[in-house]
Design a protein around this motif. Structure first.
Motif, short mmCIF file in Angstrom:
data_model
loop_
_atom_site.label_atom_id
_atom_site.label_comp_id
_atom_site.label_asym_id
_atom_site.label_seq_id
_atom_site.Cartn_x
_atom_site.Cartn_y
_atom_site.Cartn_z
N LEU A 1 4.00 5.81 -5.50
CA LEU A 1 4.06 5.91 -6.95
C LEU A 1 2.88 6.71 -7.50
N GLY A 2 1.68 6.42 -6.97
CA GLY A 2 0.48 7.13 -7.42
C GLY A 2 0.60 8.63 -7.21
N THR A 3 1.14 9.02 -6.07
CA THR A 3 1.30 10.45 -5.78
C THR A 3 2.35 11.07 -6.69
N ILE B 1 4.73 19.58 -5.71
CA ILE B 1 5.32 18.72 -4.68
C ILE B 1 6.64 19.31 -4.22
N ASN C 1 1.14 11.68 -10.17
CA ASN C 1 -0.05 12.50 -10.37
C ASN C 1 0.00 13.91 -9.79
N ALA C 2 0.90 14.13 -8.82
CA ALA C 2 0.92 15.45 -8.17
C ALA C 2 1.23 16.54 -9.19
N TRP D 1 2.81 1.60 -3.50
CA TRP D 1 1.96 2.00 -4.63
C TRP D 1 1.37 3.39 -4.46
N ARG D 2 1.02 3.74 -3.22
CA ARG D 2 0.53 5.10 -2.99
C ARG D 2 1.62 6.12 -3.32
N GLU E 1 8.71 15.97 0.48
CA GLU E 1 7.70 14.97 0.17
C GLU E 1 8.17 14.07 -0.97
N ASP F 1 0.84 -1.20 0.00
CA ASP F 1 0.00 0.00 0.00
C ASP F 1 0.87 1.26 0.00
#
Lengths: 354, 354
Positions: free
Chosen positions: A271-273, A280, A276-277, A268-269, A284, A265
């Motif tokens: 990577l997702g951030t 940043i 898509n951000a 992958w989160r 972070e 979790d």
């Protein structure tokens, strides 16, 4: 200046060194002073220039150094000085003023010499992975060659003399930059850091003294250079780094065995951030890149989940460096506000990771 | 029971009603009691069963109701009762005990009648979008038809009699579920909620009284049913909902004009998290889906950024509902721990959104 920094990434960032998954990089530094001139702290500008002159005449005697660039710091503009700092090639103290300072830098960034920082010479070898012995052999040979041309301050009873008394003796500091995300996730890190301090090793963050452990990186180095030989100092550090490495491996196994789903979790989160951000900040971004590195190391994500353009580890190492403020401004070739940097950082991440 | 709930989503969730971007759904509810039997609170089980019997004999007199299902609540297992609750078709109080209770439910879920909740009958029409007048016309006609067959308690001076005195009169409660993410992002929401309370409207979260504003949804309803006609009550609510809608539109314009990049950042991060998480709880999922809905409404993301299988808005509405605990257990056809639900919720999100 340093346009190459954007194309190349310095051999120490290649991720190709031995055991570089956990031991990101190895660094050895020697402090040397010329006996015929006062320490930089007490030297006049003229005397500093004399140091520069003597070193410039001498350095080509070493074959490895002979191809390196000799740079006067006053010819380097502020952004480029920041760039050198972000690449771990110079210290904060060194770039804080420019007069009478020089830098010798090899094109692969593995060898660098700061002239007139705290000491007349600060010689550094910075290598990818866990590679202290080879680094020491390179640095030792440079030191030998230079010492034939330059009158290094040395007292038989004390060893090499340095501005700061804690460096007297071998005047050697060796360190490894370790990537310890699993020790952080399992909250075991503090106990280990305490233990290291008790046995006289220093731990620091990604940017040396007083900096935070950004991106789960910790630099571990010997605290005292007196009373032991160079080889003993390095052997001791190797032993300690191996132990911390074992603890990190153990923590990674615990995560995989007991907290696999949470770990997946997290990875992958992250990577997702990153993919898509639109805004940043450095901190972070580094924190997500760190978790992503861990995910790569543990096979949770694969190279082709990240990018088609480069092997994942190499790409991540590169991102760790180029997302820093001075690198971003160098890429864009103009000064940028914090918000502009956050936006460009996010754009680069999206481009590189998808 | 209710296997169809997984295939269909109830017409009120279709996102096809008028102005459904901001006014998610409209609901009107009437409370009615039979004059020949005590209120449910005071009624024996036998008397409640008598209510059930009378209603069962009467309801088919209405054409719309004639095709609806008549269900005894004791035939509905616990999971299915939870499912009814998550679909907004019954109240928490209603499902807390089953004896002597019944439910009439149309196949599109637009019309439902709880029997022996707080009152003998609670008639509800629940429609997609901002559709109070059509809803009232449906409910009014059902009420008229039923009142010809059933002896509703009515006093000329007071109106319809109800268990709770605040409902006496029209015994009508009308409400709209509004999606107000921009008023939350711009922090204007509290002032608006205060104002609504001062002019005698009630605001609640997604699951009625005492619930939090999950997913940026707010239900706005009339507080008092006495002293005004049904049409006046509904007109007043329409006026208030239109005003709040105007405020939300204004806040959306402000976000687009002054905070576009931050808004895009929020929307894309929400999508990145939903597409990548391996564990996610209801609250977090709803909060990201809400921002994603806003992103769709404002054209920041397009339908095909989300899914190839359904128009974005319809898909999101469906996700809002099926990610709830009982729905997930119904899909998996077994009881699930909280962690299992978090994992399955994340899996469904990844499947539907990519």
């Amino acid at each position: 200046m340093f346009e190459d920094f954007l194309k190349n990434q310095g051999s120490w960032l290649s991720g190709k060194g031995p055991e570089s998954e956990i031991v990101f990089s190895s660094r050895i530094r020697l402090a040397r002073n010329l006996s015929n001139l006062p320490f930089p702290l007490k030297a006049t500008l003229k005397q500093k220039e004399e140091v520069l002159k003597q070193v410039k005449e001498a350095y080509a005697c070493d074959k490895k150094l002979s191809k390196a660039q000799f740079i006067k710091l006053e010819d380097v503009d502020e952004l480029d000085r920041q760039l050198l700092l972000e690449r771990h090639l110079v210290s904060q103290e060194y770039v804080s003023s420019v007069k009478g300072k020089g830098l010798i830098l090899s094109s692969d960034e593995e060898i660098s010499i700061m002239i007139n920082e705290e000491d007349h010479l600060r010689l550094q070898v910075l290598a990818s992975g866990f590679d202290l012995k080879r680094s020491w052999s390179i640095l030792n040979s440079i030191d030998d060659n230079l010492s034939r041309k330059l009158p290094f301050s040395f007292l038989p009873d004390l060893g090499f003399l340095t501005t700061c008394p804690t460096n007297v003796g071998t005047a050697l500091r060796a360190s490894c930059m370790m990537h310890l995300p699993a020790l952080i996730l399992t909250k075991r890190i503090n106990k280990i850091l305490e233990l290291l301090t008790r046995i006289s090793f220093t731990t620091r963050g990604l940017f040396g003294e007083g900096t935070q452990a950004l991106g789960d990186f910790f630099q571990i180095s010997n605290q005292v250079g007196l009373g032991l030989s160079e080889d003993e100092l390095i052997e001791n550090l190797i032993g300690v780094v191996n132990q911390v490495k074992g603890q990190e491996i153990d923590a990674r196994e615990t995560l995989l065995k007991k907290h696999k789903l949470s770990l997946e979790d997290n990875v992958w989160r992250a990577l997702g951030t990153l993919k898509n951000a639109r805004l940043i900040n450095s901190k972070e971004a580094l924190s997500h890149l760190s978790i992503l590195s861990l995910g790569l190391d543990l096979g949770i994500i694969k190279d082709n989940d990240l990018s088609l353009s480069a092997p994942g580890r190499e790409l991540l190492n590169r991102l760790f460096i180029i997302l820093q403020p001075a690198h971003l401004q160098k890429i864009e070739d103009k000064p940028l506000s914090e918000r502009q940097r956050d936006s460009i950082r996010a754009t680069i991440l999206r481009e590189r990771l998808s």
